[in-house]
Scaffold this active site. Structure first.
Site, PDB file in Angstrom:
ATOM      1  NE  ARG A  83      -2.631   0.651   3.561  1.00 42.38           N
ATOM      2  CZ  ARG A  83      -3.056   1.411   4.564  1.00 42.38           C
ATOM      3  NH1 ARG A  83      -3.947   2.367   4.336  1.00 42.38           N
ATOM      4  NH2 ARG A  83      -2.610   1.230   5.779  1.00 42.38           N
ATOM      5  CB  SER A 154       4.434  -5.721   9.227  1.00 37.71           C
ATOM      6  OG  SER A 154       3.815  -4.475   9.420  1.00 37.71           O
ATOM      7  CG  ASP A 208       1.000  -2.981  13.217  1.00 34.93           C
ATOM      8  OD1 ASP A 208       1.943  -3.140  14.013  1.00 34.93           O
ATOM      9  OD2 ASP A 208       0.161  -3.868  12.985  1.00 34.93           O
TER      10      ASP A 208
END
Length: 489
Positions: A83, A154, A208
């Site tokens: 993204r 991540s 995150d």
């Protein structure tokens, strides 16, 4: 649960009574667990890399304040999709004027190819996205202005600076052996340069959880803790920079930073583990690790439920004389199944019956059986939620945000004002499982006491991996322009 092993002498109500007792989380136990969490956090800071809690430094020297202006980007690599996002900021008057994102699937051959393949794919996607900013009404201050990027990565990484860290391992279906040990930001910026992009720069590498805290801090400077309560679980918090012993050249002693706790690996003899937890851990890919996460994470709650119901089917005949075949298959019950059953407010528990039929394959059940299944869901959710609350209170204990007058080690000695503290939380358990959230908030009030609980608030903080990372990029860019560092106290 040893006394439940004799199936001939065990009925569902007896089993349930003993399971409830072994899963109990009375407030005094929770307070002891919170203190153990705080103690282990300090141990992790004092002995980097040598304790269960890693207490990883982020090397951040600022958090968003709401004063940021300009156009900033974030990229999010954490699974099979990539993204890219941009936000147009206009200070406290306009806040987030506009935002846009795209998400693209990563081809399988790229996920298992070379580092050059992967980072080339990422760079191409970024460059194409940046090239359309003017057409869509996004404005940079100048044509040659750097596009500052926050990078949410991540995967296991050994972070060495705010915008750099070497990859420890590829997970989640990625298999790129030549990238292990290399700096993830360097590889991306080399790929961007190869694409001819000279006006993009990664200014921070985050996860995150840190992004969740940053997203909330942008709107509320009382935000001190970020928590993920979803498929997995983690937490971060604001800490004194001087407490980071592995930071070779920290900012001023009074300045603040953010520490990534990696609290999923918390372990204590105080945790109320049952036969289901022990079996789940033993059968997992990482036995003896992530024990806290395995008791509170959305990936595992449904599997704990399955193991308990299977044991009850075997020992008490809960579903009749036959053991449902689907119940013998690991992860055949998922946390959404559990949440749906736990949310059933019909007098006949029709929803519970429907899920049992759909997920377990048992078509006809009595109300008594459905009530037992509902109660097991309740016990598992309540325990997980209350343990999550103990973890949060442990963090508050570490930073002295739940003591007399809530005087914090993060304030000046002369500051005697009662401190408000906001806990920023993201994840499906908090957002979409109301009973889990309510149990957690009630437990926090029990542990803190009514007076102090009024000064602690939990709030949903969505999209830390996207908007949160972009806001961190904006904060860093703003601080560099102003020549000022250090998280605002």
């Amino acid at each position: 649960m040893e006394n439940l092993k004799n199936s001939e002498s065990c009925d569902p109500s007896s089993f349930l009574r003993h399971f409830r007792k072994s899963s109990a989380t009375p407030v005094m136990l929770l307070r002891h667990i919170a203190q153990a969490m705080a103690t282990e956090m300090q141990e992790g800071l004092d002995h980097p890399g040598e304790r269960k809690l890693k207490m990883l430094p982020t090397y951040l020297e600022c958090l968003p304040t709401g004063n940021e202006r300009g156009l900033f980007y974030a990229i999010d690599l954490g699974g099979t999709n990539f993204r890219v996002l941009r936000v147009q900021l206009d200070g406290k008057e306009g806040r987030i004027l506009k935002q846009e994102s795209i998400q693209v699937p990563i081809p399988q051959e790229v996920m298992t190819g070379s580092s050059k393949d992967l980072f080339g794919f990422l760079a191409k996607t970024i460059v194409q996205f940046v090239s359309r900013e003017a057409d869509l009404g996004f404005e940079c201050v100048a044509l040659n202005q750097k596009r500052d990027i926050g990078f949410t990565f991540s995967f296991p990484v050994n972070q060495t600076k705010v915008n750099g860290g070497s990859i420890n391992a590829w997970t989640k279906g990625f298999s790129i052996s030549d990238g292990v040990g290399e700096d993830v930001v360097d590889q991306l910026e080399i790929a961007l340069a190869d694409m001819g992009s000279v006006n993009t720069k990664v200014v921070c590498l985050v996860n995150d959880t840190v992004g969740t805290l940053a997203q909330c801090r942008y709107w509320n400077d009382d935000a001190m803790v970020g928590v993920i309560l979803g498929t997995g679980s983690n937490a971060c918090y604001v800490e004194r920079a001087a407490a980071i012993s592995c930071w070779s050249s920290p900012p001023e002693a009074d300045d603040l930073t953010v520490v990534n706790i990696e609290w999923g690996n918390f372990c204590s003899e105080l945790l109320p583990r049952t036969f289901a937890d022990e079996g789940l851990d033993a059968d997992s890919l990482n036995p003896g690790q992530q024990e806290f996460e395995k008791m509170i994470g959305g990936m595992y709650l449904g599997e704990i439920l399955r193991r308990v119901l299977l044991k009850m089917a075997e020992d008490t005949g809960l579903f009749g004389s036959e053991i449902p075949e689907r119940l013998t298959k690991p992860f055949s019950l998922l946390t959404p199944h559990m949440s749906t059953m736990h949310g059933d407010d019909t007098s006949s528990l029709e929803v519970v019956g429907s899920v049992i039929e759909e997920a377990i394959g048992v078509k006809y059940t009595t109300l008594a059986t459905r009530k037992v299944v509902y109660d097991v869901c309740d016990i598992i959710a309540e325990r997980g939620a209350r343990l999550s609350a103990a973890g949060i209170v442990g963090i508050l204990t570490k930073i002295n945000r739940c003591g007399d007058l809530m005087l914090s080690c993060l304030t000046t000695p002369n500051d005697t004002e009662v401190k408000k503290t906001v806990i920023a939380i993201d994840g499906s358990l908090y957002e979409k499982y109301p009973k889990f959230r309510n149990y957690m908030e009630d437990a926090m009030k029990e542990m803190l006491g009514e007076d102090y609980a009024n000064n602690v608030t939990t709030t949903l903080s969505k999209d830390g991996s996207g908007v949160g990372a972009a806001l961190l990029a904006a904060a860093i860019s703003t601080e560099l322009r102003l020549g000022d560092v250090g998280v605002t106290k």
